[in-house]
Design a protein around this motif. Structure first.
Motif, PDB file in Angstrom:
ATOM      1  N   SER A  69      -1.530  -5.051   3.869  1.00 33.10           N
ATOM      2  CA  SER A  69      -1.966  -4.570   2.568  1.00 33.10           C
ATOM      3  C   SER A  69      -0.891  -3.218   2.215  1.00 33.10           C
ATOM      4  O   SER A  69      -1.291  -2.548   1.490  1.00 33.10           O
ATOM      5  CB  SER A  69      -3.286  -3.969   2.910  1.00 33.10           C
ATOM      6  N   HIS A  70       0.057  -3.073   2.879  1.00 36.57           N
ATOM      7  CA  HIS A  70       1.116  -1.941   2.606  1.00 36.57           C
ATOM      8  C   HIS A  70       2.443  -2.355   3.050  1.00 36.57           C
ATOM      9  O   HIS A  70       2.927  -2.365   4.066  1.00 36.57           O
ATOM     10  CB  HIS A  70       0.581  -0.818   3.398  1.00 36.57           C
ATOM     11  N   ALA A  71       3.176  -2.744   1.746  1.00 35.42           N
ATOM     12  CA  ALA A  71       4.826  -2.961   1.860  1.00 35.42           C
ATOM     13  C   ALA A  71       5.416  -2.714   0.724  1.00 35.42           C
ATOM     14  O   ALA A  71       5.125  -2.693  -0.374  1.00 35.42           O
ATOM     15  CB  ALA A  71       4.875  -4.492   2.017  1.00 35.42           C
ATOM     16  N   HIS A  72       6.799  -2.047   1.055  1.00 37.81           N
ATOM     17  CA  HIS A  72       7.751  -2.023  -0.119  1.00 37.81           C
ATOM     18  C   HIS A  72       8.711  -2.721   0.128  1.00 37.81           C
ATOM     19  O   HIS A  72       9.747  -2.884   0.704  1.00 37.81           O
ATOM     20  CB  HIS A  72       8.200  -0.445   0.002  1.00 37.81           C
ATOM     21  N   LEU A  73       8.802  -3.836  -0.954  1.00 35.50           N
ATOM     22  CA  LEU A  73       9.762  -4.868  -0.760  1.00 35.50           C
ATOM     23  C   LEU A  73      10.623  -4.943  -1.775  1.00 35.50           C
ATOM     24  O   LEU A  73      11.359  -6.009  -1.896  1.00 35.50           O
ATOM     25  CB  LEU A  73       8.998  -6.296  -0.651  1.00 35.50           C
ATOM     26  N   ILE A 133       2.707  -5.410  -2.564  1.00 37.51           N
ATOM     27  CA  ILE A 133       4.229  -4.879  -2.664  1.00 37.51           C
ATOM     28  C   ILE A 133       4.028  -3.987  -3.786  1.00 37.51           C
ATOM     29  O   ILE A 133       3.474  -4.184  -4.765  1.00 37.51           O
ATOM     30  CB  ILE A 133       5.026  -6.347  -3.233  1.00 37.51           C
ATOM     31  N   LYS A 134       4.772  -2.799  -3.298  1.00 40.21           N
ATOM     32  CA  LYS A 134       4.887  -1.746  -4.170  1.00 40.21           C
ATOM     33  C   LYS A 134       6.152  -1.302  -5.086  1.00 40.21           C
ATOM     34  O   LYS A 134       7.059  -1.964  -4.393  1.00 40.21           O
ATOM     35  CB  LYS A 134       4.597  -0.385  -3.597  1.00 40.21           C
ATOM     36  N   SER A 135       6.248  -0.891  -6.156  1.00 34.79           N
ATOM     37  CA  SER A 135       7.357  -0.370  -6.745  1.00 34.79           C
ATOM     38  C   SER A 135       7.622   1.006  -6.067  1.00 34.79           C
ATOM     39  O   SER A 135       7.295   1.369  -4.973  1.00 34.79           O
ATOM     40  CB  SER A 135       7.087  -0.260  -8.404  1.00 34.79           C
ATOM     41  N   VAL A 226      -3.546   5.854  -1.515  1.00 34.29           N
ATOM     42  CA  VAL A 226      -2.774   6.955  -1.121  1.00 34.29           C
ATOM     43  C   VAL A 226      -2.073   6.877  -0.090  1.00 34.29           C
ATOM     44  O   VAL A 226      -2.603   6.631   0.906  1.00 34.29           O
ATOM     45  CB  VAL A 226      -3.809   8.143  -1.145  1.00 34.29           C
ATOM     46  N   HIS A 227      -0.785   7.428  -0.212  1.00 36.96           N
ATOM     47  CA  HIS A 227       0.216   7.661   1.168  1.00 36.96           C
ATOM     48  C   HIS A 227      -0.443   8.948   1.457  1.00 36.96           C
ATOM     49  O   HIS A 227      -0.216  10.062   0.878  1.00 36.96           O
ATOM     50  CB  HIS A 227       1.448   7.805   0.976  1.00 36.96           C
ATOM     51  N   ALA A 228      -1.274   8.908   2.510  1.00 41.29           N
ATOM     52  CA  ALA A 228      -1.754  10.482   3.058  1.00 41.29           C
ATOM     53  C   ALA A 228      -1.378  10.687   4.459  1.00 41.29           C
ATOM     54  O   ALA A 228      -1.801  10.172   5.124  1.00 41.29           O
ATOM     55  CB  ALA A 228      -3.665  10.259   2.804  1.00 41.29           C
ATOM     56  N   ASP A 249      -3.425   5.503   3.421  1.00 41.34           N
ATOM     57  CA  ASP A 249      -2.517   5.004   4.171  1.00 41.34           C
ATOM     58  C   ASP A 249      -1.754   5.990   5.053  1.00 41.34           C
ATOM     59  O   ASP A 249      -1.172   7.073   4.456  1.00 41.34           O
ATOM     60  CB  ASP A 249      -1.614   3.886   3.304  1.00 41.34           C
ATOM     61  N   HIS A 250      -1.559   5.562   6.428  1.00 39.27           N
ATOM     62  CA  HIS A 250      -0.815   6.388   7.301  1.00 39.27           C
ATOM     63  C   HIS A 250      -1.862   7.160   8.131  1.00 39.27           C
ATOM     64  O   HIS A 250      -2.268   6.968   9.228  1.00 39.27           O
ATOM     65  CB  HIS A 250       0.340   7.338   6.775  1.00 39.27           C
ATOM     66  N   CYS A 251      -2.667   8.477   7.716  1.00 35.85           N
ATOM     67  CA  CYS A 251      -3.793   8.772   8.126  1.00 35.85           C
ATOM     68  C   CYS A 251      -3.505   9.471   9.707  1.00 35.85           C
ATOM     69  O   CYS A 251      -3.938   9.352  10.606  1.00 35.85           O
ATOM     70  CB  CYS A 251      -4.947   7.825   8.360  1.00 35.85           C
ATOM     71  N   THR A 300       2.339  -3.157   7.858  1.00 36.75           N
ATOM     72  CA  THR A 300       3.574  -2.983   8.327  1.00 36.75           C
ATOM     73  C   THR A 300       4.325  -1.662   7.759  1.00 36.75           C
ATOM     74  O   THR A 300       5.330  -1.091   8.197  1.00 36.75           O
ATOM     75  CB  THR A 300       4.562  -4.258   7.980  1.00 36.75           C
ATOM     76  N   ASP A 301       3.838  -1.451   6.375  1.00 37.50           N
ATOM     77  CA  ASP A 301       4.692  -0.271   5.603  1.00 37.50           C
ATOM     78  C   ASP A 301       6.032  -0.733   5.536  1.00 37.50           C
ATOM     79  O   ASP A 301       7.044   0.114   5.408  1.00 37.50           O
ATOM     80  CB  ASP A 301       4.676   0.991   6.302  1.00 37.50           C
ATOM     81  N   CYS A 302       6.402  -2.354   5.442  1.00 45.96           N
ATOM     82  CA  CYS A 302       7.851  -2.529   5.326  1.00 45.96           C
ATOM     83  C   CYS A 302       8.508  -1.868   4.308  1.00 45.96           C
ATOM     84  O   CYS A 302       8.264  -1.925   3.244  1.00 45.96           O
ATOM     85  CB  CYS A 302       8.073  -4.026   5.258  1.00 45.96           C
TER      86      CYS A 302
END
Ligand SMILES: [Zn+2]
Length: 394
Positions: A69-73, A133-135, A226-228, A249-251, A300-302
Motif C-alpha cells: 500500500s505504499h510505493a513510489h514507482l 503508486i505515488k507521484s 500521510v507520510h508521518a 505511513d512510517h510511524c 515496501t516504500d519502494c
C-alpha cells in the motif's frame, strides 16, 4: 469463465477467521477454487468441488497476494552513490529526493513507464498482487500529472504526492508552492488519483501546510494518507487521524498521544521497515502499536532513495526480526493490513467473492517467509485468477 482448483495446500492462510483457525483463518490440507478473477470456494481439500483445471500444491503453503500500500514507482535514475555514502556514515537528508526529481523530469514518458513496469513485474514475482503508486518526483503541474497518468496504467491505487518536497523552484516561497499543490497541480492530478498524500516532516511540509494540502485534496474527492513521523516526532500522525486519513505511513517516532490517537481513530499505521533498513535508522516498535490495538499494515516504500526494494517477503523478515512482529502478524499486515490501508475488502483475503490473488510458497508454512530470509520462496502467483508467476522448477 474457466475454473481452477488449487488443491493439496498443506497450510492455507485465508485471513478470514470464519474459514479457519486463529486470526489468519488457517486451514490445513486445503483447497481453493478460482472462477475467472474471483475466489469461488475455499475449504478442505477432501471436499473440494471439481474444476476445469487443477493445480497440485503438493503440500506447500499458500496465502493471499501481498498488498503493498505504499510505493513510489514513477521515477528515473538511481541513487547508488547516496546509499553508498550513507552506509559509510552520513545521515539521510530528505533533500536527496531532488536528485530523483531532476532525473525524472528529464526522462521520457516511455522511459518512466518502462521503469515502473519493470518494478511492478519485479514485485509480482515476489507475490505482490495489489500495489499503490505515488507521484512526487515531478513537482510541476505537467510532471505530476504525467506521473499519475503513467501510474494509472498499472494500478487503480494512485496517489497524488505533489507535496513530496517543496519544488526546487519554490525553495524561497513555500507558501507559493502550497498554493500550486492545492490549486493548478491538484486540478491536473485529481482526475488520475484516488488518494492525496503529503510528506509531513521537518524539511518538507509542516502541520498547517500538510492540513491545507490534504483538505484541498479531500475537497476534490481524494482520500488522505500521510507520510508521518518518519524522521522525528511531528504533527503528521495526529493530523492523519484528525482528517480521517486511511493511513499514517512510517510511524517511526511516536509519542504515547500519537499511539492513543491511532488506537482511537480509523487510520491504519503503515510500517515501512525497508526505509529504516536502508537508512540505518531505528525501527518503529510494532509491539507497542499492537498492544494499543492499532491496525497495522506493512509495505515496501519502494523508492530509489530510502528503500529500494519491491520485496514484501524481505519486509516481513525485517518486521519479524527488527520490529517485534510475530510471523503471523507480519503476514497479516502485509496482506489484510495493506488492504485495510487501501480501504479494500476484495483483496488481502481468500474467501468466496474475493479477488483471486493467491501466492504459493516453496515452503510448508508461511512462517518460512521470515524464517528463511532472502530466499526466493514465492513459487506461484495468481492475480485476478491469472497465473503471473510459475516456478522455474515446474
Ligand atoms: Zn514513501
Amino acid at each position: 469463465m474457466a475454473t481452477t482448483l488449487i488443491t493439496n495446500i498443506g497450510s492455507l492462510v485465508t485471513n478470514d477467521p470464519d474459514l479457519g483457525a486463529g486470526p489468519l483463518g488457517l486451514i490445513r490440507d486445503a483447497a481453493l477454487v478460482l472462477d475467472g478473477d474471483r475466489v469461488a470456494w475455499v475449504g478442505a481439500a477432501a471436499s473440494a468441488p471439481d474444476a476445469d483445471a487443477r493445480h497440485d500444491a503438493e503440500g506447500r503453503a499458500a496465502h493471499p497476494g501481498f498488498v503493498d500500500s505504499h510505493a513510489h514507482l514513477v521515477f528515473a535514475g538511481d541513487r547508488t552513490a547516496e546509499f553508498d555514502a550513507r552506509m559509510s556514515g552520513q545521515a539521510y537528508q530528505a533533500g536527496g529526493i531532488r536528485t530523483t526529481v531532476a532525473a525524472t523530469r528529464a526522462a521520457s514518458d516511455e522511459h518512466l513507464a518502462a521503469n515502473a513496469a519493470y518494478l511492478v513485474e519485479e514485485a509480482a514475482r515476489q507475490g505482490t498482487t495489489t500495489i499503490e503508486i505515488k507521484s512526487g518526483y515531478g513537482l510541476t503541474v505537467a510532471d505530476e500529472e504525467r506521473a499519475l497518468r503513467i501510474a494509472s496504467a498499472f494500478t487503480t491505487e494512485t496517489t497524488y504526492l505533489g507535496a513530496h518536497i517543496v519544488a526546487p523552484e519554490y525553495a524561497d516561497d513555500v507558501a507559493g508552492y502550497v498554493d500550486l499543490v492545492t490549486g493548478p497541480m491538484l486540478d491536473a492530478c485529481a482526475p488520475h488519483a484516488r488518494w492525496v498524500d503529503v510528506f509531513c516532516e521537518r524539511g518538507a511540509f509542516d502541520g498547517d501546510q500538510a492540513r491545507a494540502i490534504l483538505k484541498a485534496g479531500a475537497a476534490r474527492g481524494l482520500i488522505p494518507r500521510v507520510h508521518a513521523n518518519q524522521l522525528g516526532h511531528g504533527p503528521g500522525v495526529q493530523l492523519a487521524v484528525e482528517l480521517g486519513a486511511a493511513s499514517a505511513d512510517h510511524c517511526t517516532h511516536l509519542t504515547d498521544a500519537d499511539v492513543d490517537a491511532l488506537a482511537a481513530g480509523d487510520t491504519v499505521a503503515t510500517l515501512l521497515p525497508g526505509a529504516e533498513f536502508s537508512t540505518r535508522a531505528v525501527y518503529p516498535d510494532a509491539r507497542r502499536l499492537f498492544a494499543a490495538g492499532v491496525d497495522i499494515a506493512l509495505s515496501t516504500d519502494c523508492n530509489p532513495g530510502s528503500s529500494y526494494t519491491t520485496s514484501m517477503p524481505f519486509c516481513i523478515a525485517l518486521a519479524v526480526r527488527d520490529m517485534g512482529m510475530t510471523p503471523d502478524q507480519a503476514l497479516y499486515a502485509a496482506t489484510a493490513g495493506g488492504a485495510r490501508a487501501l480501504r479494500r475488502a476484495d483483496v488481502g483475503v481468500l474467501r468466496p467473492g474475493a479477488r483471486a490473488d493467491v501466492v504459493e510458497l516453496d515452503a510448508p508454512s508461511h512462517v518460512h517467509l521470515a524464517y528463511r530470509p532472502g530466499v526466493p520462496l514465492v513459487r506461484g502467483v495468481w492475480r485476478a485468477g491469472l497465473r503471473v508467476r510459475a516456478s522455474d522448477r515446474g
